[in-house]
Motif scaffolding. Sequence first.
Motif, PDB file in Angstrom:
ATOM      1  N   ARG A   3      12.990 -29.133  80.421  1.00  0.00           N
ATOM      2  CA  ARG A   3      13.716 -28.020  80.212  1.00  0.00           C
ATOM      3  C   ARG A   3      13.706 -27.263  78.274  1.00  0.00           C
ATOM      4  O   ARG A   3      13.835 -28.235  76.911  1.00  0.00           O
ATOM      5  N   VAL A   4      13.161 -26.605  78.177  1.00  0.00           N
ATOM      6  CA  VAL A   4      12.880 -26.287  76.831  1.00  0.00           C
ATOM      7  C   VAL A   4      14.330 -25.655  76.015  1.00  0.00           C
ATOM      8  O   VAL A   4      15.375 -25.052  76.403  1.00  0.00           O
ATOM      9  N   PRO A   5      14.732 -26.372  74.730  1.00  0.00           N
ATOM     10  CA  PRO A   5      15.967 -26.036  73.686  1.00  0.00           C
ATOM     11  C   PRO A   5      15.727 -24.993  73.226  1.00  0.00           C
ATOM     12  O   PRO A   5      14.860 -24.513  73.131  1.00  0.00           O
ATOM     13  N   PHE A   6      16.599 -24.421  72.813  1.00  0.00           N
ATOM     14  CA  PHE A   6      16.369 -22.871  71.999  1.00  0.00           C
ATOM     15  C   PHE A   6      16.460 -21.934  72.406  1.00  0.00           C
ATOM     16  O   PHE A   6      16.181 -20.743  72.000  1.00  0.00           O
ATOM     17  N   TRP A   7      16.156 -21.836  73.778  1.00  0.00           N
ATOM     18  CA  TRP A   7      15.422 -20.609  74.867  1.00  0.00           C
ATOM     19  C   TRP A   7      16.194 -19.909  74.779  1.00  0.00           C
ATOM     20  O   TRP A   7      15.619 -18.425  74.929  1.00  0.00           O
ATOM     21  N   ASP A   8      17.758 -19.513  74.778  1.00  0.00           N
ATOM     22  CA  ASP A   8      18.705 -18.384  74.092  1.00  0.00           C
ATOM     23  C   ASP A   8      18.118 -17.983  72.564  1.00  0.00           C
ATOM     24  O   ASP A   8      18.955 -17.159  73.062  1.00  0.00           O
ATOM     25  N   PHE A   9      17.404 -18.391  72.078  1.00  0.00           N
ATOM     26  CA  PHE A   9      17.379 -17.661  70.572  1.00  0.00           C
ATOM     27  C   PHE A   9      15.569 -17.155  70.675  1.00  0.00           C
ATOM     28  O   PHE A   9      14.500 -17.068  71.249  1.00  0.00           O
ATOM     29  N   ALA A  10      16.355 -15.860  70.877  1.00  0.00           N
ATOM     30  CA  ALA A  10      15.307 -15.077  71.205  1.00  0.00           C
ATOM     31  C   ALA A  10      14.470 -15.004  70.150  1.00  0.00           C
ATOM     32  O   ALA A  10      12.949 -15.104  71.898  1.00  0.00           O
ATOM     33  N   PRO A  11      13.516 -15.034  68.774  1.00  0.00           N
ATOM     34  CA  PRO A  11      12.304 -15.430  68.469  1.00  0.00           C
ATOM     35  C   PRO A  11      11.424 -16.590  68.985  1.00  0.00           C
ATOM     36  O   PRO A  11      11.076 -16.659  69.234  1.00  0.00           O
ATOM     37  N   PHE A  12      12.147 -17.894  69.167  1.00  0.00           N
ATOM     38  CA  PHE A  12      11.687 -19.400  69.871  1.00  0.00           C
ATOM     39  C   PHE A  12      11.612 -18.951  71.257  1.00  0.00           C
ATOM     40  O   PHE A  12      10.477 -19.003  71.533  1.00  0.00           O
ATOM     41  N   ARG A  13      12.140 -18.059  71.606  1.00  0.00           N
ATOM     42  CA  ARG A  13      12.222 -17.673  73.297  1.00  0.00           C
ATOM     43  C   ARG A  13      10.666 -16.649  73.368  1.00  0.00           C
ATOM     44  O   ARG A  13       9.704 -17.105  74.194  1.00  0.00           O
ATOM     45  N   ASN A  14      10.333 -15.655  72.914  1.00  0.00           N
ATOM     46  CA  ASN A  14       9.558 -15.088  73.068  1.00  0.00           C
ATOM     47  C   ASN A  14       8.179 -15.700  72.071  1.00  0.00           C
ATOM     48  O   ASN A  14       6.459 -15.329  72.588  1.00  0.00           O
ATOM     49  N   PHE A  15       7.986 -16.228  71.602  1.00  0.00           N
ATOM     50  CA  PHE A  15       6.989 -17.515  70.896  1.00  0.00           C
ATOM     51  C   PHE A  15       6.547 -18.525  72.123  1.00  0.00           C
ATOM     52  O   PHE A  15       5.163 -19.067  72.580  1.00  0.00           O
ATOM     53  N   MET A  16       7.684 -19.024  73.048  1.00  0.00           N
ATOM     54  CA  MET A  16       7.211 -19.679  74.075  1.00  0.00           C
ATOM     55  C   MET A  16       6.559 -18.662  74.964  1.00  0.00           C
ATOM     56  O   MET A  16       5.635 -19.920  75.547  1.00  0.00           O
ATOM     57  N   GLU A  17       7.075 -17.831  75.215  1.00  0.00           N
ATOM     58  CA  GLU A  17       6.414 -17.146  76.012  1.00  0.00           C
ATOM     59  C   GLU A  17       5.141 -16.542  75.825  1.00  0.00           C
ATOM     60  O   GLU A  17       4.375 -16.546  76.631  1.00  0.00           O
ATOM     61  N   GLU A  18       4.914 -15.727  75.124  1.00  0.00           N
ATOM     62  CA  GLU A  18       3.954 -15.210  74.240  1.00  0.00           C
ATOM     63  C   GLU A  18       2.817 -16.370  74.205  1.00  0.00           C
ATOM     64  O   GLU A  18       1.174 -16.311  74.414  1.00  0.00           O
ATOM     65  N   THR A  19       2.668 -17.094  73.630  1.00  0.00           N
ATOM     66  CA  THR A  19       1.848 -18.428  72.918  1.00  0.00           C
ATOM     67  C   THR A  19       1.722 -19.235  73.754  1.00  0.00           C
ATOM     68  O   THR A  19       0.447 -20.010  73.655  1.00  0.00           O
TER      69      THR A  19
END
Length: 521
Positions: free
Chosen positions: A348-364
């Motif tokens: 489970r990835v924490p802070f997934w609802d925080f858009a900048p963090f989610r974008n980093f996890m998806e893109e990087t």
Amino acid sequence: MKRRSLAASGLAILSALLYALAMPNEFLAFGSPTIALFALAPLFAAIRMVSGIGHSMIIGTLFSITMSLTQFFWLLYFQDFSIWTLTGVAFGHVIYFLLFTPIFHALSRQSKDAVRPFLLAAAWCGYEYFRGIGFLGFPWNMAAHPFGGVLPLAQIASLAGMWPLSFLAVLFSALAAEIPFTRSREKLQDFAKGLVTAVAVTLLFFATGAALLRQENQRIDDMERRDLLLVQTNADYWRPGEAIKAIQKGQNLTREGLKDHPDVDLVVWSENSLQYPYTEKSRIYHTKPEGDSFRNFLRDISVPLLTGSPYFLDKEGFDAMNGAMLIRPDGSVGGVYGKSQLVPFAERVPFWDFAPFRNFMEETIGLVSAGWVPGDPAALIRLDEKTTMATPICFEDCFSYLTRYQARLGAGLFVNLTNDSWSKTVAGETQHFAAARFRSVETGRSLVRSTNAGVTALILPTGKVTKHLPLYTDGSLFVSVPIAPPGYQTAYMVLGDWFVQLLIAALILYRVNSVRNRGEK
């Protein structure tokens, strides 16, 4: 000064290596209680040697990094998450030691000689307590864990959790750290008093634990029992194309085990045993494995099966739980528990609802979802009218507050489904087992562990292991499991972590009083 700093750094690294040897490892499968009694002595001596808080934090960082790499090296086998998981664990330990090393330093430099070892032991317990709770909790390799097999001592957990044993183990290390600094008669007297006190407390724990052990053994003799067959397939579930082969292997091992024990009440497979969601992919289980379908297998054995399977809450939204599922012989589902304490980032990835963090996890990083949905920890599974099970999944059996909560809800036993085979090491399997072992003593419940590759075992409410399968082998294990009667509660179930919370409160009061006294002077 430079020589002193190098010596302190060397002592910190030595302490981390000793602590790794004290815990379950590749050489000592279940660790060493003896080494655990002095493993932290070099660390406490190193912290006392340095003068500044900043330098003490460097010492703590060295210790935490060395400790993480030497104890949790098996995380490197965690496939795509290996570097992230090991790095995350090491980083987490560094953060905790950056917070707690200044406390250790202040206690080492400013406390009276007579009370210093006791304060350091209390502070270490506080560190372990905060490290083991919450979403980011990592209750692995606590100071008490090597003592799980010392049954008279282990019984103390039924009164106050494992914390008195952590305190005692660290107390001896803190006393040993005093030896290089004991150069006057007064200091020697303080050391002697502390050592006598520690030995007296140990003897008290032994005597109390021995009495509790006799009482608990008598209680176990009077318990009702349920017969379980535990199946250890030693299958590589992460290998492509192995899902159906693993099911066939589980079916074959189950049938072999039932030949000798046909009247069991429950068959238990491990976590991840059904890779395809049972309720969503039912057509697969009607036809696969080919020539011996899973559904035909259930009818054939005529015994309920508890197994791991993904369970969808919302198919369209891909919301699924890592589940433990009871499947009846007719193929119906008799109960589902979803893992509630999920592995951070891996499950489970924490802070997934925080858009900048989610974008980093998806893109990087390349992650496309937050992972599993956490389940309800209160979801118990009823085997029959008299038997209710809690089914913690994987490392959930390491969290005392979770199993305590489930026992208070009415669970008469714990059945843990685990797949640690990916670790490919002895340490990865036995460190988990050492942590889980205390849950049985704390709650007075049997803990059954059905794993893919180890440690598959029955742990009695005393912490005694009556039967287990060898690591990394396939086979089945018949166990007759004592079931705790409804309403039975240990002192720990009622009072919780009162001992360590009392230590933390006493430590805070001591520090406040010390600062106040220095201010008045």
